[in-house]
Scaffold this motif. Structure first.
Motif, mmCIF file in Angstrom:
data_model
loop_
_atom_site.group_PDB
_atom_site.id
_atom_site.type_symbol
_atom_site.label_atom_id
_atom_site.label_comp_id
_atom_site.label_asym_id
_atom_site.label_seq_id
_atom_site.Cartn_x
_atom_site.Cartn_y
_atom_site.Cartn_z
ATOM 1 N N TRP A 82 0.837 -1.202 0.000
ATOM 2 C CA TRP A 82 0.000 0.000 0.000
ATOM 3 C C TRP A 82 0.875 1.257 0.000
ATOM 4 N N ASP A 125 0.233 4.173 1.263
ATOM 5 C CA ASP A 125 0.275 4.850 2.560
ATOM 6 C C ASP A 125 1.168 4.114 3.556
ATOM 7 N N MET A 126 1.336 2.803 3.387
ATOM 8 C CA MET A 126 2.262 2.047 4.240
ATOM 9 C C MET A 126 3.704 2.410 3.878
ATOM 10 N N VAL A 183 -2.119 3.140 9.618
ATOM 11 C CA VAL A 183 -1.887 2.239 8.493
ATOM 12 C C VAL A 183 -1.154 0.981 8.938
ATOM 13 N N ARG A 199 -3.667 -1.409 10.491
ATOM 14 C CA ARG A 199 -4.421 -2.109 9.436
ATOM 15 C C ARG A 199 -3.573 -3.184 8.774
ATOM 16 N N TRP A 200 -2.325 -2.844 8.438
ATOM 17 C CA TRP A 200 -1.434 -3.797 7.771
ATOM 18 C C TRP A 200 -1.180 -5.018 8.666
#
Length: 106
Positions: A26, A28-29, A72, A75-76
């Motif tokens: 991702w 944003d990651m 983030v 979430r990851w």
């Protein structure tokens, strides 16, 4: 700059899916990792699931803490948790500790 290498264990039957989840990571990651001080970060995966991570950072503990504070990353980690298993009797979150460097050719 601190050079950090660590080991984790991916479930062998999930190795291919683990590879696919990193194509691509991702955006944003990636941004969060860079902003937190993770540089020159690589992951290497052996067929049996042994995962070797390498990164360079001014301060690994600060870089880890900065990532742990991001949404983030939460979430990851939630998405990726089922890929990992214990390594040497340690849970994945405890096993991500740096190895001791014994040689470096610059």
């Amino acid at each position: 700059m601190q050079r950090v290498c660590f080991l984790l264990k991916v479930r062998a039957e999930k190795a291919e899916e683990y590879r696919e989840r990193h194509q691509p990571v991702w955006a944003d990651m990636l941004a969060a990792l860079s902003e937190a001080g993770w540089h020159n970060y690589s992951l290497f995966l052996r067929e049996d699931g042994l995962l070797v991570g390498y990164l360079e950072t001014p301060d690994f503990e600060r870089a880890r803490a900065a990532m742990e504070a991001t949404e983030v990353n939460a979430r990851w980690q939630k998405e990726m948790a089922h890929f990992f298993e214990e390594l040497d009797g340690q849970a994945p979150d405890a096993a991500m500790r740096p190895l001791t460097e014994v040689f470096h050719l610059a």
